[in-house]
Structures are given as C-alpha cells and as structure tokens.
Scaffold this active site. Sequence first.
Site, PDB file in Angstrom:
ATOM      1  N   THR A  12       0.710  -1.158   0.004  1.00 43.89           N
ATOM      2  CA  THR A  12      -0.039   0.140   0.079  1.00 43.89           C
ATOM      3  C   THR A  12       0.900   1.218   0.105  1.00 43.89           C
ATOM      4  O   THR A  12       0.734   2.045  -0.941  1.00 43.89           O
ATOM      5  CB  THR A  12      -0.857   0.111   1.419  1.00 43.89           C
ATOM      6  OG1 THR A  12      -1.697  -1.252   1.410  1.00 43.89           O
ATOM      7  CG2 THR A  12      -1.798   1.132   1.302  1.00 43.89           C
TER       8      THR A  12
ATOM      9  N   TYR B 248     -12.590  -4.119  -2.763  1.00 43.80           N
ATOM     10  CA  TYR B 248     -13.836  -3.580  -3.739  1.00 43.80           C
ATOM     11  C   TYR B 248     -14.771  -4.725  -3.855  1.00 43.80           C
ATOM     12  O   TYR B 248     -16.049  -4.594  -3.741  1.00 43.80           O
ATOM     13  CB  TYR B 248     -13.477  -2.844  -4.805  1.00 43.80           C
ATOM     14  CG  TYR B 248     -14.526  -2.183  -5.586  1.00 43.80           C
ATOM     15  CD1 TYR B 248     -15.032  -1.131  -5.327  1.00 43.80           C
ATOM     16  CD2 TYR B 248     -15.125  -3.037  -6.756  1.00 43.80           C
ATOM     17  CE1 TYR B 248     -16.325  -0.449  -5.736  1.00 43.80           C
ATOM     18  CE2 TYR B 248     -16.257  -2.343  -7.243  1.00 43.80           C
ATOM     19  CZ  TYR B 248     -16.762  -1.180  -6.979  1.00 43.80           C
ATOM     20  OH  TYR B 248     -17.905  -0.641  -7.543  1.00 43.80           O
TER      21      TYR B 248
ATOM     22  N   TYR C  59      -2.901 -10.528   4.228  1.00 43.43           N
ATOM     23  CA  TYR C  59      -2.927  -9.140   4.426  1.00 43.43           C
ATOM     24  C   TYR C  59      -4.354  -8.694   4.890  1.00 43.43           C
ATOM     25  O   TYR C  59      -5.195  -8.525   3.754  1.00 43.43           O
ATOM     26  CB  TYR C  59      -2.230  -8.262   3.537  1.00 43.43           C
ATOM     27  CG  TYR C  59      -2.134  -6.705   4.032  1.00 43.43           C
ATOM     28  CD1 TYR C  59      -2.482  -6.130   5.178  1.00 43.43           C
ATOM     29  CD2 TYR C  59      -1.644  -5.826   2.726  1.00 43.43           C
ATOM     30  CE1 TYR C  59      -2.332  -4.941   5.155  1.00 43.43           C
ATOM     31  CE2 TYR C  59      -1.691  -4.537   2.930  1.00 43.43           C
ATOM     32  CZ  TYR C  59      -2.098  -3.952   3.941  1.00 43.43           C
ATOM     33  OH  TYR C  59      -2.010  -2.845   4.239  1.00 43.43           O
TER      34      TYR C  59
ATOM     35  N   ARG D  37      -9.340  -0.334   4.227  1.00 41.37           N
ATOM     36  CA  ARG D  37      -9.277   0.036   2.800  1.00 41.37           C
ATOM     37  C   ARG D  37      -9.775  -1.078   1.730  1.00 41.37           C
ATOM     38  O   ARG D  37      -9.906  -0.451   0.699  1.00 41.37           O
ATOM     39  CB  ARG D  37      -7.813  -0.019   2.371  1.00 41.37           C
ATOM     40  CG  ARG D  37      -6.799   1.044   3.358  1.00 41.37           C
ATOM     41  CD  ARG D  37      -5.607   1.092   2.885  1.00 41.37           C
ATOM     42  NE  ARG D  37      -5.310   2.025   1.703  1.00 41.37           N
ATOM     43  CZ  ARG D  37      -4.658   2.995   1.483  1.00 41.37           C
ATOM     44  NH1 ARG D  37      -4.158   3.536   2.541  1.00 41.37           N
ATOM     45  NH2 ARG D  37      -4.605   3.635   0.422  1.00 41.37           N
TER      46      ARG D  37
ATOM     47  N   LYS E 288      -0.614 -10.213   7.977  1.00 41.95           N
ATOM     48  CA  LYS E 288      -0.345  -8.968   8.530  1.00 41.95           C
ATOM     49  C   LYS E 288      -1.752  -8.371   8.888  1.00 41.95           C
ATOM     50  O   LYS E 288      -2.719  -8.564   7.949  1.00 41.95           O
ATOM     51  CB  LYS E 288       0.105  -8.012   7.490  1.00 41.95           C
ATOM     52  CG  LYS E 288       0.005  -6.470   7.731  1.00 41.95           C
ATOM     53  CD  LYS E 288       0.454  -5.656   6.502  1.00 41.95           C
ATOM     54  CE  LYS E 288       0.631  -3.990   6.985  1.00 41.95           C
ATOM     55  NZ  LYS E 288       1.001  -3.223   5.742  1.00 41.95           N
TER      56      LYS E 288
ATOM     57  N   ILE F 148       4.780  -4.588  10.147  1.00 40.90           N
ATOM     58  CA  ILE F 148       4.729  -3.998   8.758  1.00 40.90           C
ATOM     59  C   ILE F 148       4.623  -2.537   8.813  1.00 40.90           C
ATOM     60  O   ILE F 148       3.387  -2.096   8.912  1.00 40.90           O
ATOM     61  CB  ILE F 148       4.339  -4.862   7.691  1.00 40.90           C
ATOM     62  CG1 ILE F 148       4.825  -6.126   7.775  1.00 40.90           C
ATOM     63  CG2 ILE F 148       4.384  -4.220   6.281  1.00 40.90           C
ATOM     64  CD1 ILE F 148       4.152  -7.416   6.864  1.00 40.90           C
TER      65      ILE F 148
END
Length: 291
Positions: free
Chosen positions: A44, A107, A133, A138, A161, A203
């Site tokens: 990201t 999405y 992740y 997001r 993560k 991270i």
Amino acid sequence: MIQGSLVAIVTPMHPDGRIDEAAFRKLIDWHIEQGTDAIVAVGTSGESATLDEKEHCEAISLVVEHVAGRLPVIAGTGANSTSEAIALTACAREAGADACLLVTPYYNKPTQEGLYQHHKAVAAAVDIPQILYNVPGRTAVDMLPETVARIAELDNVIGVKEATGKVERITQIRELCGPDFAIYSGDDATAREAILAGANGDISVTANIAPAAMHAMCAAALAGDRDKAAELDAPLAGLHQKLFLESNPIPVKWAVAEMGMIERGIRLPLTWFADRYHDELRAAMKHAGIL
C-alpha cells in the site's frame, strides 16, 4: 521467521510520476544501514494500486536485486483479481523475493469462503511463502481469525499482516494458528502492544522515516521488555497518528521528501500532501528527532 520492523517502503517517483530508480536504491541502502529488519516492496505504501503489472514486477525485481540478500524482501502481490494476484506472485518468485504479501481482494467484498478459495488458488499456483494481509479499512472486507486459521493450513501460507488495530485479534490468531505462524501488526499505533501480545513484528509506515527507532522499539517488545518498548515508542506516537492525516502514502511520501531523500512524486488519484497539514506532521517529526 522474519521478525522486527519491516518497512512498507514507499516507491520513489519523479514529479512526472516515473519511478525514480536511483532514489529507490539509495533508500534501500539507508534502510539497511539504519537496521530495518526486512523490506516490504510495492505494498500500500509503495503505491501498488497505481503501478501497472509490468512496473509492479520491475519494482520488485529492483528491490530484490539491490538488496542482494542483505535482508529479507517481501513483495506485495495482492490484487482484487485472483488471476492478477497469481501473475504478480509468480513475478515475485521469479525475481527471487523471500515471501509475498497478499492483501484481501478489495472492492469485490468477497465472502469468507471467497477469501479462502482466492488464497487457496494463489497458494496452489505459486510455490513461494505467502503472508495474508487483512486491512478492512481499505478493502471493505474483514478476514476473520477463523478464516485466517483455515487458510493457514495451506502449506506455503506462513503468516498474516493484521491491520485492524485490534490487539485482541493478535491473541485470537495466535491461539488458532499456533506458535509457528508469523503474525505482523499492520498498525503502527498499536504495534508495540501487538508484539507484546504475541506478534512477530510490525509492517510499518513509520519505519519509512524513523527506521532505527522502529527497529529498536520492536526489538525491545520482542524481548518482552514492556517498559523499554514504551519508552522508545513514546517519541514516535505523534508520527503514528500524523502519518495518516491524509490517506497513506500521501503524508509519508511528503515526510521522506522533507528529509531530502526523494522527490515530490506521487501518482493520481493520490495527490501531494495538503499544505494545511505540513506543520502538524513536521512537529511530530521534530518531536521524534527526525528533523
């Protein structure tokens, strides 16, 4: 197992948006000198969503080639298309990355079963260690601990993560997945507590501008020294907050540029950090001893 402070490194760009390879190499060298424990490339913070597939693969190759085995490289290869995630993960394997980091498909809002089938397909297609992740803020989908545990049974899925910022998630995942499954915080503000609760590292966005301090804090937390970890984390607390005044990586790229390490380059639809926030972030950087 990779442990400690893993920088989610920014991708340096020229003002016209072209990737700045020379600055990228200098930034990698600086992180190695500063004690960063591993580099996460094209995640990201590395603007994975604005790079096309060719650029994405080339950026991973650049990082692996320049690091030259000096520390582990984890390549961001997640996508909202399973076929694209497989293609990017294959690129990372070919480049020689040590592992891949795969964000939950964004999405699309897949079901928990869809998340399992997605990661099962990638794991079956590409023989490289893979780290899940989860960042629902997001992606609009939350990979539940039970789903993480189910996916963790796949041979080459080695860790996760977890970026919800909920420390109790770390405890849940550790209980479900056992001691050999790598867990990384994806939230700098709660990373210290996450490591003390059983995570293997962070991270980190903050590590882009304070790598030595983040390495030291993570090392203290991994050693179980709660007081020392808190002492080291205190000057960084402002950074953990102010680096998210606008969407990541907008503030952190400005901060790295403010340190003179990269140019003012970012790609649309991301825009350069708004002037009205500069003083706040600059003050946090000064408090952390960066400026």
